[in-house]
Design a protein around this motif. Structure first.
Motif, PDB file in Angstrom:
ATOM      1  N   GLN A  61      91.851  64.933  25.526  1.00 51.88           N
ATOM      2  CA  GLN A  61      90.535  65.571  25.542  1.00 51.88           C
ATOM      3  C   GLN A  61      90.675  66.990  26.072  1.00 51.88           C
ATOM      4  O   GLN A  61      91.350  67.238  27.072  1.00 51.88           O
ATOM      5  N   VAL A  62      90.045  67.937  25.390  1.00 50.12           N
ATOM      6  CA  VAL A  62      90.167  69.330  25.814  1.00 50.12           C
ATOM      7  C   VAL A  62      89.363  69.569  27.092  1.00 50.12           C
ATOM      8  O   VAL A  62      88.265  69.034  27.267  1.00 50.12           O
ATOM      9  N   ILE A  63      89.944  70.364  27.962  1.00 53.87           N
ATOM     10  CA  ILE A  63      89.273  70.754  29.203  1.00 53.87           C
ATOM     11  C   ILE A  63      88.641  72.124  28.967  1.00 53.87           C
ATOM     12  O   ILE A  63      89.314  73.085  28.580  1.00 53.87           O
ATOM     13  N   ILE A  64      87.348  72.196  29.176  1.00 55.96           N
ATOM     14  CA  ILE A  64      86.602  73.427  28.915  1.00 55.96           C
ATOM     15  C   ILE A  64      85.973  73.913  30.213  1.00 55.96           C
ATOM     16  O   ILE A  64      85.353  73.135  30.946  1.00 55.96           O
ATOM     17  N   GLN A  65      86.117  75.188  30.489  1.00 57.87           N
ATOM     18  CA  GLN A  65      85.529  75.767  31.691  1.00 57.87           C
ATOM     19  C   GLN A  65      84.020  75.917  31.507  1.00 57.87           C
ATOM     20  O   GLN A  65      83.543  76.129  30.390  1.00 57.87           O
ATOM     21  N   PRO A  66      83.259  75.813  32.599  1.00 64.29           N
ATOM     22  CA  PRO A  66      81.786  75.911  32.501  1.00 64.29           C
ATOM     23  C   PRO A  66      81.314  77.183  31.796  1.00 64.29           C
ATOM     24  O   PRO A  66      80.393  77.148  30.976  1.00 64.29           O
ATOM     25  N   GLU A  67      81.977  78.298  32.100  1.00 67.85           N
ATOM     26  CA  GLU A  67      81.562  79.565  31.474  1.00 67.85           C
ATOM     27  C   GLU A  67      81.849  79.566  29.977  1.00 67.85           C
ATOM     28  O   GLU A  67      81.139  80.217  29.195  1.00 67.85           O
ATOM     29  N   GLU A  68      82.872  78.831  29.558  1.00 63.99           N
ATOM     30  CA  GLU A  68      83.173  78.725  28.132  1.00 63.99           C
ATOM     31  C   GLU A  68      82.108  77.902  27.416  1.00 63.99           C
ATOM     32  O   GLU A  68      81.686  78.244  26.300  1.00 63.99           O
ATOM     33  N   SER A  69      81.670  76.837  28.065  1.00 62.94           N
ATOM     34  CA  SER A  69      80.609  76.011  27.482  1.00 62.94           C
ATOM     35  C   SER A  69      79.324  76.814  27.318  1.00 62.94           C
ATOM     36  O   SER A  69      78.630  76.702  26.294  1.00 62.94           O
TER      37      SER A  69
END
Length: 231
Positions: A61-69
């Motif tokens: 599962q990809v880990i996405i930073q809050p700012e990227e979301s």
């Protein structure tokens, strides 16, 4: 479906997320495959690369930073990479690199993938609908996908995917919503659910409620809201 500037920004953002989530060897392999599909007119390289991605990149599962979301939802409202795997994102990103200057070749290559794909490949293809060129050409594919009995494929079309709400006719949209209720999907994850409420859907849902109640079965509370919104 999205303008070129936002598509470019999302392309760069997806690339950034992939690089953060893949090993150096896996990323290097993917870059080489992208360069290959950019220069080959035939479908072989694209088909092989599309198929090989899970084996070469893994399915974490990809880990996405809050700012990227936040940036993703700003560039494409209603879209999310929530719970996506690395192979799913890589396949979508790969398709975003496919040259589209020759419409006939472009359509042939992607339609060929739809025809030959197994379940996880279909998930990626339907997830990629907002990013494909020649938007109008993929509406019938979306309608075809709604008729699928594969739950995860339906999830890819329905959940956090703005393509259906933006492109489907009222009849096709209503079919999607009804299919979601019939298959007990989490309708709150359907992009545009309330915005596309309509009278025809309200009437059909009202009949559905009567049938459920007559059979002493529960009714999803969201149905009543859609009925009210569609009146």
């Amino acid at each position: 479906m999205i303008d070129l500037e936002r598509k470019k920004q999302l392309n760069e953002l997806f690339q950034q997320i992939l690089k953060q989530n893949l090993t150096l060897d896996a990323w290097s392999w993917l870059v080489l495959k992208v360069e290959a599909i950019k220069t080959e007119e035939k479908t072989l390289q694209l088909n092989q690369s599309f198929s090989q991605i899970p084996r070469m990149l893994g399915k974490n599962q990809v880990i996405i930073q809050p700012e990227e979301s936040v940036e993703i939802s700003t560039l494409l409202p209603g879209f999310s990479l929530q719970e996506w795997s690395s192979d799913r994102l890589a396949r979508v990103w790969l398709l975003m690199q496919l040259p589209d200057h020759n419409k006939e070749v472009y359509l042939h290559k992607i339609n060929n993938l739809f025809i030959a794909s197994e379940m996880n490949e279909l998930i990626a293809l339907y997830s990629a609908l907002p990013f494909l060129s020649y938007t109008e050409e993929w509406v019938s594919r979306c309608e075809e996908g709604i008729r699928s009995n594969i739950g995860t494929v339906l999830d890819a079309i329905m959940y956090h995917n703005p393509f259906p709400a933006k492109t489907l006719t009222e009849a096709a949209w209503n079919q999607l919503v009804l299919k979601a209720f019939f298959t007990e999907k989490d309708v709150n994850q359907i992009t545009g659910l309330k915005e596309r409420a309509n009278q025809a859907l309200a009437c059909t849902l009202n009949d559905y409620v009567e049938e459920r109640l007559a059979a002493h079965r529960t009714v999803h509370p969201e149905i009543y809201q859609l009925i009210e919104l569609g009146k």
